[in-house]
Design a protein around this motif. Structure first.
Motif, PDB file in Angstrom:
ATOM      1  N   GLU A 291       0.943  -1.453   0.049  1.00  0.00           N
ATOM      2  CA  GLU A 291      -0.054  -0.024  -0.148  1.00  0.00           C
ATOM      3  C   GLU A 291       0.719   1.355   0.116  1.00  0.00           C
ATOM      4  O   GLU A 291       0.186   2.320  -0.641  1.00  0.00           O
ATOM      5  CB  GLU A 291      -1.049   0.001   1.126  1.00  0.00           C
ATOM      6  CG  GLU A 291      -0.323   0.363   2.495  1.00  0.00           C
ATOM      7  CD  GLU A 291       0.591  -0.443   3.225  1.00  0.00           C
ATOM      8  OE1 GLU A 291       1.325  -0.046   4.024  1.00  0.00           O
ATOM      9  OE2 GLU A 291       0.425  -1.757   2.838  1.00  0.00           O
ATOM     10  N   TRP A 292       1.910   1.055   0.521  1.00  0.00           N
ATOM     11  CA  TRP A 292       2.757   2.436   0.509  1.00  0.00           C
ATOM     12  C   TRP A 292       3.346   2.840  -0.674  1.00  0.00           C
ATOM     13  O   TRP A 292       3.684   3.999  -0.813  1.00  0.00           O
ATOM     14  CB  TRP A 292       4.211   2.069   1.275  1.00  0.00           C
ATOM     15  CG  TRP A 292       5.054   1.092   0.697  1.00  0.00           C
ATOM     16  CD1 TRP A 292       6.082   1.201  -0.173  1.00  0.00           C
ATOM     17  CD2 TRP A 292       4.928  -0.378   1.052  1.00  0.00           C
ATOM     18  NE1 TRP A 292       6.550  -0.095  -0.477  1.00  0.00           N
ATOM     19  CE2 TRP A 292       6.013  -0.765   0.095  1.00  0.00           C
ATOM     20  CE3 TRP A 292       4.048  -1.515   1.705  1.00  0.00           C
ATOM     21  CZ2 TRP A 292       5.939  -2.338   0.148  1.00  0.00           C
ATOM     22  CZ3 TRP A 292       4.370  -2.567   1.618  1.00  0.00           C
ATOM     23  CH2 TRP A 292       5.345  -3.056   0.872  1.00  0.00           C
ATOM     24  N   GLY A 295       1.419   6.282  -2.517  1.00  0.00           N
ATOM     25  CA  GLY A 295       1.942   7.807  -2.096  1.00  0.00           C
ATOM     26  C   GLY A 295       3.481   7.798  -2.686  1.00  0.00           C
ATOM     27  O   GLY A 295       3.662   9.081  -3.103  1.00  0.00           O
ATOM     28  N   SER A 361      -3.005   5.306  11.212  1.00  0.00           N
ATOM     29  CA  SER A 361      -2.939   4.893   9.960  1.00  0.00           C
ATOM     30  C   SER A 361      -2.981   6.298   8.913  1.00  0.00           C
ATOM     31  O   SER A 361      -2.346   6.132   8.004  1.00  0.00           O
ATOM     32  CB  SER A 361      -4.095   4.042   9.694  1.00  0.00           C
ATOM     33  OG  SER A 361      -4.267   4.058   8.254  1.00  0.00           O
ATOM     34  N   ASN A 362      -3.748   7.256   9.208  1.00  0.00           N
ATOM     35  CA  ASN A 362      -3.876   8.316   8.451  1.00  0.00           C
ATOM     36  C   ASN A 362      -2.615   9.081   8.437  1.00  0.00           C
ATOM     37  O   ASN A 362      -2.224   9.837   7.406  1.00  0.00           O
ATOM     38  CB  ASN A 362      -5.038   9.253   9.188  1.00  0.00           C
ATOM     39  CG  ASN A 362      -6.297   8.993   8.656  1.00  0.00           C
ATOM     40  OD1 ASN A 362      -6.667   8.143   7.812  1.00  0.00           O
ATOM     41  ND2 ASN A 362      -7.332   9.390   9.671  1.00  0.00           N
ATOM     42  N   HIS A 365       0.175   6.340   6.810  1.00  0.00           N
ATOM     43  CA  HIS A 365      -0.460   5.604   5.440  1.00  0.00           C
ATOM     44  C   HIS A 365      -0.167   4.152   5.269  1.00  0.00           C
ATOM     45  O   HIS A 365       0.049   3.500   4.279  1.00  0.00           O
ATOM     46  CB  HIS A 365      -0.007   6.190   4.178  1.00  0.00           C
ATOM     47  CG  HIS A 365      -0.204   7.841   4.147  1.00  0.00           C
ATOM     48  ND1 HIS A 365      -1.287   8.482   4.236  1.00  0.00           N
ATOM     49  CD2 HIS A 365       0.746   8.691   4.168  1.00  0.00           C
ATOM     50  CE1 HIS A 365      -1.090   9.717   4.295  1.00  0.00           C
ATOM     51  NE2 HIS A 365       0.154  10.010   4.321  1.00  0.00           N
ATOM     52  N   LEU A 379     -11.012   7.363   8.535  1.00  0.00           N
ATOM     53  CA  LEU A 379     -10.037   7.391   7.751  1.00  0.00           C
ATOM     54  C   LEU A 379     -10.093   8.186   6.445  1.00  0.00           C
ATOM     55  O   LEU A 379     -10.917   8.563   5.869  1.00  0.00           O
ATOM     56  CB  LEU A 379     -10.042   5.711   7.205  1.00  0.00           C
ATOM     57  CG  LEU A 379      -9.669   4.615   7.958  1.00  0.00           C
ATOM     58  CD1 LEU A 379     -10.085   3.162   7.393  1.00  0.00           C
ATOM     59  CD2 LEU A 379      -8.182   4.742   8.283  1.00  0.00           C
ATOM     60  N   THR A 380      -8.727   8.797   6.324  1.00  0.00           N
ATOM     61  CA  THR A 380      -8.722   9.662   4.994  1.00  0.00           C
ATOM     62  C   THR A 380      -7.759   8.912   4.219  1.00  0.00           C
ATOM     63  O   THR A 380      -6.713   8.649   4.592  1.00  0.00           O
ATOM     64  CB  THR A 380      -8.317  11.022   5.544  1.00  0.00           C
ATOM     65  OG1 THR A 380      -7.088  10.938   6.128  1.00  0.00           O
ATOM     66  CG2 THR A 380      -9.308  11.802   6.375  1.00  0.00           C
ATOM     67  N   TYR A 381      -8.042   8.791   2.817  1.00  0.00           N
ATOM     68  CA  TYR A 381      -7.234   8.347   1.754  1.00  0.00           C
ATOM     69  C   TYR A 381      -7.558   8.269   0.630  1.00  0.00           C
ATOM     70  O   TYR A 381      -8.719   8.980   0.134  1.00  0.00           O
ATOM     71  CB  TYR A 381      -7.052   6.624   2.063  1.00  0.00           C
ATOM     72  CG  TYR A 381      -8.592   6.127   2.287  1.00  0.00           C
ATOM     73  CD1 TYR A 381      -9.293   5.629   1.283  1.00  0.00           C
ATOM     74  CD2 TYR A 381      -9.108   6.075   3.645  1.00  0.00           C
ATOM     75  CE1 TYR A 381     -10.354   5.091   1.230  1.00  0.00           C
ATOM     76  CE2 TYR A 381     -10.497   5.246   3.539  1.00  0.00           C
ATOM     77  CZ  TYR A 381     -11.188   4.824   2.331  1.00  0.00           C
ATOM     78  OH  TYR A 381     -12.332   4.312   2.604  1.00  0.00           O
ATOM     79  N   ASP A 382      -6.531   8.138  -0.403  1.00  0.00           N
ATOM     80  CA  ASP A 382      -6.901   8.349  -1.819  1.00  0.00           C
ATOM     81  C   ASP A 382      -7.791   7.011  -2.015  1.00  0.00           C
ATOM     82  O   ASP A 382      -7.662   6.152  -1.519  1.00  0.00           O
ATOM     83  CB  ASP A 382      -5.497   8.056  -2.427  1.00  0.00           C
ATOM     84  CG  ASP A 382      -5.728   8.480  -3.912  1.00  0.00           C
ATOM     85  OD1 ASP A 382      -6.334   7.304  -4.675  1.00  0.00           O
ATOM     86  OD2 ASP A 382      -5.335   9.230  -4.701  1.00  0.00           O
ATOM     87  N   PHE A 385      -6.633   3.345  -2.499  1.00  0.00           N
ATOM     88  CA  PHE A 385      -6.153   3.106  -1.168  1.00  0.00           C
ATOM     89  C   PHE A 385      -7.125   2.044  -0.643  1.00  0.00           C
ATOM     90  O   PHE A 385      -6.793   1.074   0.101  1.00  0.00           O
ATOM     91  CB  PHE A 385      -5.839   4.076  -0.066  1.00  0.00           C
ATOM     92  CG  PHE A 385      -4.937   3.516   1.155  1.00  0.00           C
ATOM     93  CD1 PHE A 385      -3.497   3.367   0.773  1.00  0.00           C
ATOM     94  CD2 PHE A 385      -5.459   3.248   2.179  1.00  0.00           C
ATOM     95  CE1 PHE A 385      -2.959   3.092   1.895  1.00  0.00           C
ATOM     96  CE2 PHE A 385      -4.764   2.959   3.308  1.00  0.00           C
ATOM     97  CZ  PHE A 385      -3.365   2.474   3.153  1.00  0.00           C
ATOM     98  N   LYS A 386      -8.523   1.961  -0.941  1.00  0.00           N
ATOM     99  CA  LYS A 386      -9.641   1.347  -0.372  1.00  0.00           C
ATOM    100  C   LYS A 386      -8.987  -0.179  -0.681  1.00  0.00           C
ATOM    101  O   LYS A 386      -9.557  -1.068  -0.159  1.00  0.00           O
ATOM    102  CB  LYS A 386     -10.766   1.844  -0.806  1.00  0.00           C
ATOM    103  CG  LYS A 386     -12.063   0.890   0.098  1.00  0.00           C
ATOM    104  CD  LYS A 386     -13.300   1.681  -0.547  1.00  0.00           C
ATOM    105  CE  LYS A 386     -14.423   1.057   0.169  1.00  0.00           C
ATOM    106  NZ  LYS A 386     -14.313  -0.552   0.305  1.00  0.00           N
TER     107      LYS A 386
END
Length: 447
Positions: A291-292, A295, A361-362, A365, A379-382, A385-386
């Motif tokens: 997942e990293w 970003g 996590s926020n 990332h 949760l805040t993410y692109d 990312f889901k």
């Protein structure tokens, strides 16, 4: 940038870490998880962790601030940028400056941590707090934090592996959606490959085990393997999942140009952690990664649109599409600690408090490590990312099981992979049998 976890380390690093922990086994006896300190008293605990990047250290400090606000009587003294070797030395020696709580990126060492008694069994602590780990943590994370019934660690954020793909290259090649099965994947990888003499203008996928995250355990995860039998023997020679995984990878190597051509091209490409990673530059059109990477890739402002999807599955397991390989950071309480109840309050907060896990996590990332946090609206993410949140929550996702000698068995499998893909070993059946025999020998010697 997230620090690499166990699955991002080389096989040789795994072996070295296991050797370090072998010393720990000899020096630390099994310790009772009973604790008699007063967690309501004013006290200070020591927390050693491995994060070192400025944004990560800031996030850890914010996590601690939240804990101290909720528990004003417990103060946390932090020691950052600690390697497993340094942590192991401190766990052996004990003392006032030694850690009460540790976190490690090396999930492969859970078996050593638990069997040696370096970290206490957390099961009694979970029980007295009324927390059921099996309904609190995702299945794979729940599995990789324990060994032989001893839950000596708890998950503290995680990593999920999926497929990154160059949507622009897909469009040019006439591919309308990411592949769901390995048959589709092989076809797409060939369509996306543009040869240029004895090299490539664009490679559809780099399948080599020396590539970026294309390890044997990451491939095998999509086949849902069983690494060990019920009596603790290696199952790599008997479980058809391993045969299928090795066959798939070898087919990819052969169909995309052969080992020598691929290795020659790989030698010209950028490294995994730099701006010139070949997926980010467009030199490789599909990438198995964690997942990293999203970003990191976006930060380089690539000249193409990035797509994210789960890794493909075998054709006969298409109903399980959406699963993946899971690993992550672990936290535990030192057996030498005289403040285990206070330490537990800290471990409980950072690993099970939904808001604490979500905020952490926020900030860095990584994937949240509780089922509640994975579903949190905070949760805040692109949006892409889901995909990794869904992989982490998927009950079909798998991990590498803990072993008494750490990640040695994974290094053995990976080393066989190098020999098989290069043609040094030609018979897969006999090669897997020899690999299983070596794994059994190594485990027997570690007991």
């Amino acid at each position: 940038m997230p620090i690499p976890s166990a699955a991002r380390k080389t096989a040789f690093a795994l072996t070295a870490a296991a050797s370090s922990l072998a010393l720990l086994t000899a020096c630390t006896g099994q310790s009772s998880s009973g604790a008699d300190d007063d967690a309501s008293a004013n006290t200070t605990i020591n927390f050693w962790h491995a994060w070192s990047a400025p944004n990560e250290v800031k996030a850890v400090n914010a996590l601690i601030t939240g804990f101290e606000k909720a528990h004003p009587n417990i103060h946390v003294n932090v020691v950052s940028n600690m390697t497993d070797d340094k942590i192991n030395q401190a766990l052996r020696s004990g003392g006032d400056k030694a850690p009460d709580v540790i976190s490690s990126f090396t999930t492969n060492n859970v078996g050593k941590f638990c069997s040696s008694g370096a970290l206490v069994d957390l099961n009694p602590f979970f029980k007295k707090s009324g927390i059921d780990p099996e309904t609190t943590f995702p299945k794979a994370m729940n599995e990789y934090t324990q060994y032989d019934g001893n839950r000596c660690t708890a998950p503290l954020l995680g990593d999920a592996y999926g497929l990154y793909y160059n949507k622009t290259a897909f469009k040019v090649a006439g591919i309308t959606s990411p592949p769901k099965t390995w048959t589709e994947f092989k076809a797409d990888a060939k369509k996306l490959t543009i040869s240029q003499g004895d090299s490539y203008k664009q490679l559809g996928f780099m399948p080599d085990y020396h590539g970026w995250e294309t390890t044997t355990e990451h491939y095998a995860a999509q086949f849902s393997p069983t690494y060990f039998t019920s009596d603790g023997k290696s199952n790599v020679a008997k479980d058809p999942a391993f045969t299928a995984a090795f066959t798939l990878q070898k087919d990819l190597v052969d169909e995309l140009g052969g080992f020598q051509k691929l290795e020659k091209y790989r030698a010209t490409l950028g490294d995994e952690w730099g701006d010139k990673h070949p997926f980010q530059t467009g030199q490789v059109a599909m990438q198995l990664d964690g997942e990293w990477r999203l970003g990191m890739a976006l930060a380089t402002k690539p000249k193409f649109d990035i797509g994210v999807a789960p890794l493909p599955v075998p054709d006969d397991q298409v109903a399980q599409y959406g699963k993946g390989y899971i690993t992550g950071t672990i936290a535990g309480i030192a057996a030498t600690s005289k403040k285990q109840n206070a330490a537990w309050e800290f471990v409980k907060y950072i690993t099970t408090d939904t808001d604490a896990v979500v905020n952490f996590s926020n900030a860095i990332h990584n994937v949240p490590s509780t089922l509640a946090a994975l579903k949190s609206p905070k949760l805040t993410y692109d949006p892409r990312f889901k995909t990794f949140l869904d992989i982490a929550a998927n009950p079909n996702s798998t991990t590498s099981p803990a072993s008494i000698n750490g990640g040695v068995y994974l290094a053995t499998i990976q080393n066989f992979g190098y020999d098989y893909e290069s043609g040094k070993v030609k018979d897969l059946t006999s090669g897997l049998a020899a690999t299983a025999k070596q794994i059994d020998t190594d485990i027997a010697q570690a007991k």
